[in-house]
Write a protein that holds these residues in place. Structure first.
Motif, mmCIF file in Angstrom:
data_model
loop_
_atom_site.group_PDB
_atom_site.id
_atom_site.type_symbol
_atom_site.label_atom_id
_atom_site.label_comp_id
_atom_site.label_asym_id
_atom_site.label_seq_id
_atom_site.Cartn_x
_atom_site.Cartn_y
_atom_site.Cartn_z
ATOM 1 N N PRO A 7 37.659 31.250 42.276
ATOM 2 C CA PRO A 7 36.676 31.540 41.231
ATOM 3 C C PRO A 7 37.251 32.380 40.081
ATOM 4 C CG PRO A 7 35.735 31.942 43.401
ATOM 5 C CD PRO A 7 37.205 31.680 43.602
ATOM 6 N N LEU A 8 38.123 33.318 40.416
ATOM 7 C CA LEU A 8 38.704 34.170 39.377
ATOM 8 C C LEU A 8 39.574 33.369 38.418
ATOM 9 C CD1 LEU A 8 38.853 37.051 38.359
ATOM 10 C CD2 LEU A 8 40.704 37.480 39.974
ATOM 11 N N VAL A 9 40.380 32.443 38.935
ATOM 12 C CA VAL A 9 41.245 31.649 38.057
ATOM 13 C C VAL A 9 40.419 30.685 37.208
ATOM 14 C CG1 VAL A 9 41.921 29.661 39.499
ATOM 15 C CG2 VAL A 9 43.559 30.648 37.923
ATOM 16 N N ARG A 10 39.283 30.232 37.722
ATOM 17 C CA ARG A 10 38.386 29.399 36.908
ATOM 18 C C ARG A 10 37.897 30.180 35.687
ATOM 19 N NH1 ARG A 10 36.778 24.680 38.939
ATOM 20 N NH2 ARG A 10 37.144 24.282 41.149
ATOM 21 N N THR A 41 49.414 32.007 38.390
ATOM 22 C CA THR A 41 48.112 32.632 38.663
ATOM 23 C C THR A 41 47.804 32.778 40.152
ATOM 24 O OG1 THR A 41 46.984 30.483 38.485
ATOM 25 C CG2 THR A 41 47.137 31.813 36.473
ATOM 26 N N HIS A 42 48.721 32.390 41.028
ATOM 27 C CA HIS A 42 48.394 32.319 42.458
ATOM 28 C C HIS A 42 47.907 33.638 43.044
ATOM 29 C CE1 HIS A 42 52.432 33.940 43.084
ATOM 30 N NE2 HIS A 42 52.101 34.161 44.346
ATOM 31 N N ASP A 43 48.376 34.754 42.543
ATOM 32 C CA ASP A 43 47.958 36.067 43.058
ATOM 33 C C ASP A 43 47.023 36.792 42.091
ATOM 34 O OD1 ASP A 43 49.244 35.841 45.481
ATOM 35 O OD2 ASP A 43 50.909 37.161 44.959
ATOM 36 N N ILE A 44 46.303 36.040 41.290
ATOM 37 C CA ILE A 44 45.405 36.626 40.295
ATOM 38 C C ILE A 44 44.374 37.564 40.930
ATOM 39 C CG2 ILE A 44 43.749 34.696 40.304
ATOM 40 C CD1 ILE A 44 43.661 35.051 37.184
ATOM 41 N N ALA A 45 44.033 37.319 42.181
ATOM 42 C CA ALA A 45 43.009 38.123 42.847
ATOM 43 C C ALA A 45 43.548 39.406 43.471
ATOM 44 C CB ALA A 45 42.310 37.294 43.920
ATOM 45 N N LYS A 58 44.251 35.724 52.936
ATOM 46 C CA LYS A 58 42.963 35.029 53.010
ATOM 47 C C LYS A 58 41.973 35.599 51.998
ATOM 48 C CE LYS A 58 44.196 31.877 55.613
ATOM 49 N NZ LYS A 58 44.358 30.565 54.995
ATOM 50 N N LEU A 59 42.032 36.902 51.749
ATOM 51 C CA LEU A 59 41.177 37.487 50.706
ATOM 52 C C LEU A 59 41.598 36.984 49.325
ATOM 53 C CD1 LEU A 59 40.881 41.164 51.959
ATOM 54 C CD2 LEU A 59 39.146 39.358 52.097
ATOM 55 N N GLN A 60 42.907 36.890 49.098
ATOM 56 C CA GLN A 60 43.402 36.342 47.832
ATOM 57 C C GLN A 60 42.861 34.936 47.617
ATOM 58 O OE1 GLN A 60 47.695 36.373 47.441
ATOM 59 N NE2 GLN A 60 47.804 38.219 48.682
ATOM 60 N N GLU A 61 42.885 34.130 48.664
ATOM 61 C CA GLU A 61 42.396 32.757 48.556
ATOM 62 C C GLU A 61 40.897 32.744 48.245
ATOM 63 O OE1 GLU A 61 45.391 30.081 51.267
ATOM 64 O OE2 GLU A 61 43.614 30.907 52.257
ATOM 65 N N ARG A 62 40.118 33.560 48.961
ATOM 66 C CA ARG A 62 38.669 33.580 48.761
ATOM 67 C C ARG A 62 38.295 33.992 47.336
ATOM 68 N NH1 ARG A 62 35.951 38.001 51.851
ATOM 69 N NH2 ARG A 62 36.999 37.000 53.585
ATOM 70 N N GLU A 63 38.946 35.019 46.845
ATOM 71 C CA GLU A 63 38.605 35.552 45.522
ATOM 72 C C GLU A 63 39.330 34.825 44.387
ATOM 73 O OE1 GLU A 63 36.286 37.755 45.067
ATOM 74 O OE2 GLU A 63 36.080 38.804 46.982
ATOM 75 N N GLY A 64 40.484 34.232 44.692
ATOM 76 C CA GLY A 64 41.349 33.687 43.651
ATOM 77 C C GLY A 64 40.827 32.456 42.944
ATOM 78 N N PRO A 82 44.759 42.335 42.297
ATOM 79 C CA PRO A 82 44.169 43.604 41.836
ATOM 80 C C PRO A 82 42.717 43.772 42.290
ATOM 81 C CG PRO A 82 45.382 42.553 40.050
ATOM 82 C CD PRO A 82 45.309 41.563 41.180
ATOM 83 N N LEU A 83 41.933 42.723 42.176
ATOM 84 C CA LEU A 83 40.542 42.764 42.610
ATOM 85 C C LEU A 83 40.443 43.061 44.108
ATOM 86 C CD1 LEU A 83 37.465 42.198 42.177
ATOM 87 C CD2 LEU A 83 37.993 39.818 42.727
ATOM 88 N N CYS A 84 41.261 42.389 44.916
ATOM 89 C CA CYS A 84 41.237 42.585 46.369
ATOM 90 C C CYS A 84 41.634 44.009 46.734
ATOM 91 C CB CYS A 84 42.142 41.577 47.068
ATOM 92 S SG CYS A 84 41.514 39.891 47.039
ATOM 93 N N ARG A 85 42.640 44.542 46.078
ATOM 94 C CA ARG A 85 43.054 45.919 46.378
ATOM 95 C C ARG A 85 41.932 46.897 46.057
ATOM 96 N NH1 ARG A 85 48.375 43.994 44.489
ATOM 97 N NH2 ARG A 85 47.827 44.667 42.390
ATOM 98 N N GLU A 86 41.236 46.647 44.954
ATOM 99 C CA GLU A 86 40.130 47.521 44.560
ATOM 100 C C GLU A 86 38.926 47.337 45.485
ATOM 101 O OE1 GLU A 86 37.053 47.699 40.867
ATOM 102 O OE2 GLU A 86 39.179 47.615 40.333
ATOM 103 N N LYS A 87 38.588 46.108 45.768
ATOM 104 C CA LYS A 87 37.369 45.779 46.517
ATOM 105 C C LYS A 87 37.508 46.012 48.024
ATOM 106 C CE LYS A 87 34.145 41.834 46.757
ATOM 107 N NZ LYS A 87 33.906 40.472 46.203
ATOM 108 N N TYR A 88 38.694 45.667 48.585
ATOM 109 C CA TYR A 88 38.891 45.712 50.036
ATOM 110 C C TYR A 88 39.926 46.744 50.495
ATOM 111 C CZ TYR A 88 36.716 41.102 49.477
ATOM 112 O OH TYR A 88 35.882 40.074 49.133
ATOM 113 N N GLY A 89 40.690 47.290 49.553
ATOM 114 C CA GLY A 89 41.733 48.243 49.921
ATOM 115 C C GLY A 89 43.061 47.593 50.266
#
Length: 162
Positions: A80-83, A54-58, A72-78, A60-67
């Motif tokens: 809560p998303l994995v929870r 699950t380490h890169d679960i964020a 560091k974005l993966q870490e910030r979003e990841g 898709p979200l980061c690509r959509e949200k930030y381009g």
């Protein structure tokens, strides 16, 4: 929830993105191998493998949200998303906490506090170095200065013929 169930759920979550799938499966394979060779206890091995999947679960979200999906974005979003991803899984709260922590720190090299975190960093690096064709000097520097496990160093030398 078992590791095969987490894998299946991540495959579904990835929506057929073959690059993302290939990446997390490779990281999982290296993490599992290093963890087993290092003799992790069953709980730590489970946490490591779940975090690797699950380490890169964020991404898709980061690509959509930030381009883009920088680390560091993966870490910030990841975290809560994995929870949310593991909610209702039947896993103990402390296990989910640790997985979320690892997902939220898999690009952070400072303060590594356990073999699960160390091995996740090493496994992700091995895959990133291969996928992105890092030069041998960069790989050797990482191996000499960041890698701590004997198994990770051995894999690194064999994969990159160092």
């Amino acid at each position: 929830m078992t590791i095969p169930e987490i894998l299946e759920k991540m495959l579904q979550f990835s929506g057929g993105n073959r690059r993302d799938i290939a990446h997390f499966v490779r990281v999982w394979a290296y993490a599992k191998t290093i963890g087993e060779l290092e003799g992790l206890d069953a709980r730590t091995e489970f946490i490591l493998e779940a975090a690797a999947l699950t380490h890169d679960i964020a991404c898709p979200l980061c690509r959509e949200k930030y381009g883009h999906a920088d680390g560091k974005l993966q870490e910030r979003e990841g975290g809560p998303l994995v929870r949310r991803f593991l909610a209702g899984s039947g896993l103990d709260a402390s296990v989910i906490d640790r997985i979320a922590f690892l997902v939220g720190h898999h690009h952070t090299l400072a303060g590594i506090d356990g073999p699960d975190w160390q091995i996740l960093v090493e496994a992700d690096y091995l895959v990133n170095a291969s996928e992105n064709s890092y030069d041998p000097e960069t790989i050797r520097f990482f191996m000499d200065h960041t890698m701590k496990t004997d198994a990770g160093k051995r894999l690194c030398r064999e994969i990159f013929v160092l």
